[in-house]
Scaffold this motif. Structure first.
Motif, mmCIF file in Angstrom:
data_model
loop_
_atom_site.group_PDB
_atom_site.id
_atom_site.type_symbol
_atom_site.label_atom_id
_atom_site.label_comp_id
_atom_site.label_asym_id
_atom_site.label_seq_id
_atom_site.Cartn_x
_atom_site.Cartn_y
_atom_site.Cartn_z
ATOM 1 N N ILE A 158 49.061 41.828 45.830
ATOM 2 C CA ILE A 158 48.711 40.887 46.779
ATOM 3 C C ILE A 158 47.272 41.100 47.458
ATOM 4 C CG2 ILE A 158 49.222 40.629 49.295
ATOM 5 C CD1 ILE A 158 52.358 40.574 48.386
ATOM 6 N N TRP A 159 46.948 42.489 47.784
ATOM 7 C CA TRP A 159 45.804 42.674 48.416
ATOM 8 C C TRP A 159 44.599 42.424 47.465
ATOM 9 C CZ3 TRP A 159 45.322 42.701 53.486
ATOM 10 C CH2 TRP A 159 46.356 43.204 54.042
ATOM 11 N N ILE A 160 44.693 42.945 46.163
ATOM 12 C CA ILE A 160 43.511 42.554 45.193
ATOM 13 C C ILE A 160 43.455 40.953 45.246
ATOM 14 C CG2 ILE A 160 42.707 42.662 42.820
ATOM 15 C CD1 ILE A 160 44.224 45.269 42.870
ATOM 16 N N GLY A 161 44.328 40.380 45.008
ATOM 17 C CA GLY A 161 44.510 39.039 44.779
ATOM 18 C C GLY A 161 44.020 38.028 45.941
ATOM 19 N N VAL A 162 44.498 38.607 47.253
ATOM 20 C CA VAL A 162 44.056 37.821 48.380
ATOM 21 C C VAL A 162 42.285 37.890 48.391
ATOM 22 C CG1 VAL A 162 43.910 38.111 50.991
ATOM 23 C CG2 VAL A 162 46.049 37.891 49.817
ATOM 24 N N ALA A 163 41.792 39.347 48.000
ATOM 25 C CA ALA A 163 40.593 39.494 48.317
ATOM 26 C C ALA A 163 39.706 38.708 47.220
ATOM 27 C CB ALA A 163 40.209 41.009 47.776
ATOM 28 N N ILE A 164 40.246 38.404 46.001
ATOM 29 C CA ILE A 164 39.774 37.456 45.241
ATOM 30 C C ILE A 164 39.718 36.164 45.583
ATOM 31 C CG2 ILE A 164 39.880 36.633 42.594
ATOM 32 C CD1 ILE A 164 40.887 39.291 41.897
ATOM 33 N N MET A 165 40.709 35.657 46.057
ATOM 34 C CA MET A 165 40.926 34.384 46.484
ATOM 35 C C MET A 165 39.986 33.968 47.796
ATOM 36 S SD MET A 165 42.629 32.595 44.570
ATOM 37 C CE MET A 165 42.025 33.578 43.125
ATOM 38 N N VAL A 166 40.018 34.789 48.677
ATOM 39 C CA VAL A 166 39.216 34.539 49.751
ATOM 40 C C VAL A 166 37.514 34.592 49.435
ATOM 41 C CG1 VAL A 166 38.225 35.736 51.942
ATOM 42 C CG2 VAL A 166 40.787 35.813 51.398
ATOM 43 N N SER A 167 37.070 35.331 48.435
ATOM 44 C CA SER A 167 35.892 35.216 47.992
ATOM 45 C C SER A 167 35.726 33.788 47.332
ATOM 46 C CB SER A 167 35.711 36.479 46.959
ATOM 47 O OG SER A 167 35.763 37.559 47.627
ATOM 48 N N GLY A 168 36.852 33.554 46.548
ATOM 49 C CA GLY A 168 36.751 32.243 45.672
ATOM 50 C C GLY A 168 36.667 31.177 46.832
ATOM 51 N N ALA A 169 37.394 31.233 47.841
ATOM 52 C CA ALA A 169 37.442 30.049 48.957
ATOM 53 C C ALA A 169 35.938 29.985 49.521
ATOM 54 C CB ALA A 169 38.528 30.378 50.025
ATOM 55 N N VAL A 170 35.390 30.975 49.832
ATOM 56 C CA VAL A 170 34.112 30.886 50.329
ATOM 57 C C VAL A 170 33.055 30.158 49.412
ATOM 58 C CG1 VAL A 170 31.762 32.187 51.229
ATOM 59 C CG2 VAL A 170 34.263 33.045 51.742
ATOM 60 N N ILE A 171 32.968 30.535 47.941
ATOM 61 C CA ILE A 171 32.290 29.868 47.198
ATOM 62 C C ILE A 171 32.786 28.328 47.107
ATOM 63 C CG2 ILE A 171 31.881 29.821 44.615
ATOM 64 C CD1 ILE A 171 32.297 33.051 44.634
ATOM 65 N N ILE A 172 34.037 28.160 47.058
ATOM 66 C CA ILE A 172 34.164 26.741 46.697
ATOM 67 C C ILE A 172 34.030 25.975 47.966
ATOM 68 C CG2 ILE A 172 36.508 25.470 46.934
ATOM 69 C CD1 ILE A 172 37.638 27.050 45.202
ATOM 70 N N PHE A 173 34.118 26.405 49.295
ATOM 71 C CA PHE A 173 33.662 25.881 50.317
ATOM 72 C C PHE A 173 32.202 25.386 50.548
ATOM 73 C CE2 PHE A 173 32.403 24.996 54.893
ATOM 74 C CZ PHE A 173 33.579 24.568 55.292
ATOM 75 N N ILE A 174 31.341 26.387 49.840
ATOM 76 C CA ILE A 174 30.119 25.959 49.814
ATOM 77 C C ILE A 174 29.601 25.225 48.675
ATOM 78 C CG2 ILE A 174 27.559 27.297 49.272
ATOM 79 C CD1 ILE A 174 29.046 29.672 50.629
ATOM 80 N N PHE A 175 30.079 25.315 47.527
ATOM 81 C CA PHE A 175 29.635 24.574 46.374
ATOM 82 C C PHE A 175 30.465 23.580 45.833
ATOM 83 C CE2 PHE A 175 27.779 28.860 45.840
ATOM 84 C CZ PHE A 175 26.442 28.532 45.845
ATOM 85 N N ALA A 176 31.442 23.003 46.702
ATOM 86 C CA ALA A 176 32.481 22.105 46.215
ATOM 87 C C ALA A 176 31.736 20.797 45.992
ATOM 88 C CB ALA A 176 33.194 21.795 47.383
ATOM 89 N N PRO A 177 30.766 20.241 46.464
ATOM 90 C CA PRO A 177 30.277 18.906 46.067
ATOM 91 C C PRO A 177 29.653 19.067 44.685
ATOM 92 C CG PRO A 177 29.320 19.383 48.333
ATOM 93 C CD PRO A 177 30.078 20.692 47.577
#
Length: 450
Positions: A322-341
């Motif tokens: 859970i903790w490793i997965g959440v850390a990866i997903m939070v990082s991924g969420a930030v990247i997606i939010f910025i580069f979504a377009p």
């Protein structure tokens, strides 16, 4: 032996060794599907539509194969944790035997029913004809899908995800060659068109089945003579299907869930938003690949330690996953939010599609951690022989709540399409709360710490 024994040694090391190859393999599997889509689009719009229409029918094979495969992984892991190589070989024998029987049944029935299933979806015209040809060819090779998943389940139980990774990487590059070879009829091969896409997939799966069979025979805990001395066991087969069918049904709810989301998108908006959602989901799938690799590691490690009755290690693998997965997903969420377009524009350059897809991804980014949490809990429950929760939570997330919440948010609160996007986030986080409550209740009975 130390690599196959997951009841000893640092759990984090086991997780990395199992999850990373699995994630890499799944990346190439995703890219494999992109290649098929690309070549279908080169043929014609009708060919691409035919492949799209075939998805829910094709998904029947994938769901069934994945369920039997995960059931094999869970029960094999438990047998190895109990140091029962006899049970391990008995399960392997009966899993492969039942896989062959299911393959024959599914191949024949699927081939016959394909035209009817396309009619039910409302398909018609050239796209329907092409879709039927593609799907019937896939059903011809259904057995190779099922056997590959079962063989991979036997390897996963021993902590080996590299073999399947190697197959998926090889399969991707082989597909790059075989697709145009069969589609356009190079080097004297008959020109097959859309059937060539399906035939290439069947050939790749056949090669994969042969390779994985070799890897199982050469695996450290497998003994060919012991395997061949086993006999049909109805008890073992029933246990396998009890363990695997909930996973298959859970995957089936995912396919239904896509239909539900598409229905509400068209209800509140239009086909442009459907295209945006389709492109965004591809981006989302890439972001979730590390989580899928963690699922395999969590299931395998939990299963072996359940068999060995090392309860604290089961809780440890759940926590770390859970903790490793959440850390990866939070990082991924930030990247997606910025580069979504920019990510959406890779698939489509329509400004409306990019705008709509960007909105979805930036809202959906808030739900990314929920996928790893839910999958970690479901994987541990599978590993301790409690697989049915996957079906219950699948029905809640994919069918029941979307019909209620999407309509409520979109119509009653006037959010329109935003009600669908925010509804997905709310449903997923409430599902996490339910999963934690259910796990604590089951764990207190099945794997109490004291």
């Amino acid at each position: 032996m130390s690599e196959t024994d997951l009841t000893k040694g640092p759990i984090l090391d086991h997780m990395k060794r199992i999850a990373i190859p699995s994630s890499i393999g799944l990346l190439f599997n995703t890219l494999y599907n992109v290649v098929d889509t690309y070549y279908a689009g080169m043929l014609s719009t009708d060919a691409l539509a035919g492949l799209t229409l075939s998805f829910p029918i094709f998904f029947i094979i994938i769901a069934l194969s994945s369920g039997i495969g995960s059931g094999t992984t869970a029960l094999s892991s438990i047998a190895l944790g109990e140091n029962s190589l006899d049970d391990f070989h008995k399960l392997a024998y009966n899993a492969l035997l039942s896989g062959i029987l299911v393959s024959l049944f599914l191949g024949v029935i699927g081939f016959i029913l394909t035209p009817f299933l396309f009619t039910v979806t409302g398909a018609s015209g050239p796209s329907m004809a092409l879709g039927i040809s593609y799907t019937q060819t896939i059903f011809f090779g259904a057995g190779f899908f099922i056997l590959s998943f079962i063989l991979n389940g036997i390897l996963n139980a021993q902590g080996d995800t590299k073999s399947y990774r190697n197959f998926l990487i090889f399969g991707f590059f082989m597909n790059l060659i075989l697709d145009p070879l069969f589609i356009f009829g190079w080097f004297g091969i008959p020109k097959m068109g859309v059937i060539g896409i399906a035939f290439a997939t069947v050939v790749v799966q056949l090669i994969g089945t042969v390779y994985l069979t070799y890897r199982v025979i050469k695996s450290p805990l497998f003994n060919y003579k012991t395997f061949m001395s086993e006999r049909l066991s109805s008890t073992t087969i029933i246990s396998l299907f009890k363990q695997g069918m909930p996973a298959s049904l859970n995957m089936a709810t995912i396919a239904i869930g896509v239909f539900v989301i598409n229905y509400f998108i068209l209800y509140f908006d239009n086909a442009t938003t459907i295209a945006a959602f389709g492109a965004a989901v591809r981006v989302e799938q890439l972001a979730l690949l590390p989580a899928l690799g963690l699922n395999v590691a969590t299931l395998t490690i939990a299963g072996q330690n359940f068999g060995a009755k090392k309860i604290t290690r089961i809780y440890e693998v759940l926590s770390k996953s859970i903790w490793i997965g959440v850390a990866i997903m939070v990082s991924g969420a930030v990247i997606i939010f910025i580069f979504a377009p920019y990510a959406i524009s890779i698939f489509n350059d329509d400004p409306l599609v990019i705008s709509s897809g960007t909105t979805y991804l930036r809202i959906e980014a808030l739900a990314l951690p929920t996928y790893v949490i839910l999958n970690a809990i479901i994987s541990v429950l599978q590993g301790i022989k409690k697989p049915n929760f996957a079906v219950y939570i699948g029905l809640y997330r994919q069918i029941l709540m979307p019909f209620i919440l999407f309509h409520l948010l979109g119509t009653y609160f006037g959010l329109g399409i935003y009600g669908v996007w925010w509804g997905i986030v709310i449903i997923n986080w409430t599902a996490v709360a339910i999963a934690f409550f259910f796990f604590r209740r089951i764990a207190n009975k099945t794997i109490p710490l004291a």
